[in-house]
Every structure is written in C-alpha cells, then in structure tokens.
Motif scaffolding. Sequence first.
Motif, PDB file in Angstrom:
ATOM      1  N   UNK A   1       0.848  -1.217   0.152  1.00 30.89           N
ATOM      2  CA  UNK A   1       0.009  -0.221  -0.065  1.00 30.89           C
ATOM      3  C   UNK A   1       0.940   1.146  -0.027  1.00 30.89           C
ATOM      4  N   UNK A   2       1.758   1.274   0.920  1.00 29.96           N
ATOM      5  CA  UNK A   2       2.745   2.399   0.696  1.00 29.96           C
ATOM      6  C   UNK A   2       4.019   2.502   0.106  1.00 29.96           C
ATOM      7  N   UNK A   3       4.208   1.227  -0.388  1.00 33.63           N
ATOM      8  CA  UNK A   3       5.374   1.162  -1.353  1.00 33.63           C
ATOM      9  C   UNK A   3       6.708   1.418  -0.871  1.00 33.63           C
ATOM     10  N   UNK A   4       6.827   0.799   0.307  1.00 33.72           N
ATOM     11  CA  UNK A   4       8.079   1.057   0.956  1.00 33.72           C
ATOM     12  C   UNK A   4       9.214   0.033   0.380  1.00 33.72           C
ATOM     13  N   UNK A   5      10.486   0.329   0.329  1.00 34.32           N
ATOM     14  CA  UNK A   5      11.491  -0.563  -0.281  1.00 34.32           C
ATOM     15  C   UNK A   5      11.859  -1.706   1.148  1.00 34.32           C
ATOM     16  N   UNK A   6      12.089  -2.571   0.655  1.00 34.43           N
ATOM     17  CA  UNK A   6      12.733  -3.657   1.690  1.00 34.43           C
ATOM     18  C   UNK A   6      13.763  -2.983   2.638  1.00 34.43           C
ATOM     19  N   UNK A   7      14.784  -2.252   2.030  1.00 36.08           N
ATOM     20  CA  UNK A   7      15.854  -1.731   2.611  1.00 36.08           C
ATOM     21  C   UNK A   7      15.366  -0.770   3.841  1.00 36.08           C
ATOM     22  N   UNK A   8      14.142   0.121   3.451  1.00 38.40           N
ATOM     23  CA  UNK A   8      13.455   0.977   4.463  1.00 38.40           C
ATOM     24  C   UNK A   8      13.171   0.232   5.450  1.00 38.40           C
ATOM     25  N   UNK A   9      12.204  -0.821   5.039  1.00 38.54           N
ATOM     26  CA  UNK A   9      11.664  -1.552   6.254  1.00 38.54           C
ATOM     27  C   UNK A   9      12.495  -2.091   7.107  1.00 38.54           C
ATOM     28  N   UNK A  10      13.757  -2.672   6.607  1.00 38.94           N
ATOM     29  CA  UNK A  10      14.770  -3.528   7.391  1.00 38.94           C
ATOM     30  C   UNK A  10      15.654  -2.452   8.166  1.00 38.94           C
ATOM     31  N   UNK A  11      15.632  -1.091   7.800  1.00 41.55           N
ATOM     32  CA  UNK A  11      16.334  -0.203   8.381  1.00 41.55           C
ATOM     33  C   UNK A  11      15.568   0.343   9.573  1.00 41.55           C
ATOM     34  N   UNK A  12      14.451   0.792   9.435  1.00 42.35           N
ATOM     35  CA  UNK A  12      13.460   1.582  10.105  1.00 42.35           C
ATOM     36  C   UNK A  12      12.721   0.703  11.168  1.00 42.35           C
ATOM     37  N   UNK A  13      12.009  -0.252  10.809  1.00 41.25           N
ATOM     38  CA  UNK A  13      11.222  -1.115  11.334  1.00 41.25           C
ATOM     39  C   UNK A  13      11.310  -2.578  12.046  1.00 41.25           C
ATOM     40  N   UNK A  14      12.398  -3.435  11.214  1.00 40.29           N
ATOM     41  CA  UNK A  14      12.406  -4.694  11.397  1.00 40.29           C
ATOM     42  C   UNK A  14      12.962  -5.020  12.771  1.00 40.29           C
ATOM     43  N   UNK A  15      13.943  -4.239  13.398  1.00 42.56           N
ATOM     44  CA  UNK A  15      14.412  -4.388  14.807  1.00 42.56           C
ATOM     45  C   UNK A  15      13.236  -4.446  15.813  1.00 42.56           C
TER      46      UNK A  15
END
Length: 283
Positions: free
Chosen positions: A67-81
């Motif tokens: 829906x928001x078209x975040x990249x995998x890198x952005x998700x991993x960097x900002x949210x995954x932890x």
Amino acid sequence: LGMSCADAITSFWLGLSTWPIPRGTDNAYGAVGTIASCTTQGFFVQLMVLSPIYNLNLSIYYLLRGKYHFTEEKIAKRYERYMHAVAIVVGFGFAILGLPLTLYNNANLWCWIAAYPPECEDNSGHPGDVPCERGYNAWLFRWLIFYGPIWVIIITITGIMITLTVSVKTDERKIIEMQKEFRSQNPSSNEIESSAATEEHPRVSAPIALYETHRFERTQQMFRQAIFYLGAFYITWLFTTLNRMYQLITGASSFSLLVLHSVFGPLQGFLNFIVYRHGQITA
C-alpha cells in the motif's frame, strides 16, 4: 525465521502431550513427569503466542510494501528491529509471567495454564471444595495473556489484509483508467497494440497489452493469498477458542471440542508452512 523457530519449539512440546504431567495424576494417560517438567512444557506451550505476533509483523510488512510502497531496505532499516523486539518481549513476557504465578499445571491435553488441584476451581472460575495450591485465577489468565491477544491479532490482520486487497485493486483501477484515457486521446494506439513494437513506438504496446490481458490479476492474486493467510489462522484458533469458551461458560469440558482442539491446535506450524509454500503475497 523467528516464526519458524517459535512453531518448531512449540510443536515439539505439544507433541509430548501428557508425558510431562506429574506421574500419578488422575485421568492423565501416560503421565510420567514432575511439577518441574509440567512447568517447562507449559512455559513453551505458552510461547505459541509468538507465532501470531510474527504473523502480525509480516502482515504489517506486506501493508508497507503493497500500500505504501516502502522498499525492503527502508523496512529493514527503520522497522524490522522493532518488530522482532515486540514479538520477543511480548511473547516471552507473557510466558515468564506464568512462572511466579505458578500457572502451568495439568490442562488435560498437556501442561498449560490451569488451576491445581483441578477441584479447586472449574474452567469458568467458580471456586471448588478445596483451596488452590497453584494456578490461581487460571481461567482469567488464559484470556488475558493468550486467547485475548491472539484474537486481537487475528482481527487486526484481517483488517490489514482487507485494506491491502482494496489498495491493490485501487491501484489497478487507476492504471486501467489511465489506459482508457490514453486510448481516447490516441485512437491509433489500437493499431500499435496489435502490431509488434517498432522504432517509432518502442514502449507503448507492451504495457497496454499487459493490462488488457491481465486486468485485476494482482488483485485476484492478493485476494487468494489473503484467504490462505487468514484461513490458516481461523483453522488453527477457531476450535481451540471454542473449546476454551465452552469450558469458560459451562465449567465443564466437551469431548468433541477437546478432540478438535488437540487436532487443529498443533497444526499452526504446518499451516504456516503451507501458506508460505503456496506463494508470497503480492507486494
């Protein structure tokens, strides 16, 4: 990986069934354990809550991607932890809470949250003829730290899957409208579509032909995968919840519901495997 580890650990301890229940316990076939082994099994069975939490994290990941078209890198960097931290803290926190409260006792099918001795309190919380030695208010904690959070998660994931499916359909509808507008402004585009790409029109025919042939295909794929994704949840937790609700309301157990609980409850890991082997949700 976190969800797979949680499924493997809990499946192993569920597979031990009644063995860890203290030896000599009435109506517990095959019980050869001790209070310590029963507590250990109950602790790891309680960790079943980890899998739904990780499923919630995955659904949030799909929402951010689709829906928001975040990249995998952005998700991993900002949210995954933070996703891992929430799953581990909440899952293990609930399980550890049961240790000082001595909640883990014989729960018929295996050791989990239950009062001891069983006669001290029925499944609806009504006091019995003898005082409880362990597991005070077990009926309440079953809902506070297990079934309550799980159904909040299931309802939340259902909402996320609906939102994501609608979002994908909206995006495709916009593309189709753009296609129609392009055709209305370029009547010659029909000839371009039907012919091979030329130097004069190198990039037009392929996208138009793609959306003409595969209209709403991503929406259909998203919907099918959402059905698989949610189906695994409802199959796993519907009968287990119905069994506990029946016990809560009547104070007794239903043999048929116990059978359904024992069959479908441990299938969580297997059904998760089927869902993810079936294919990834379109992002």
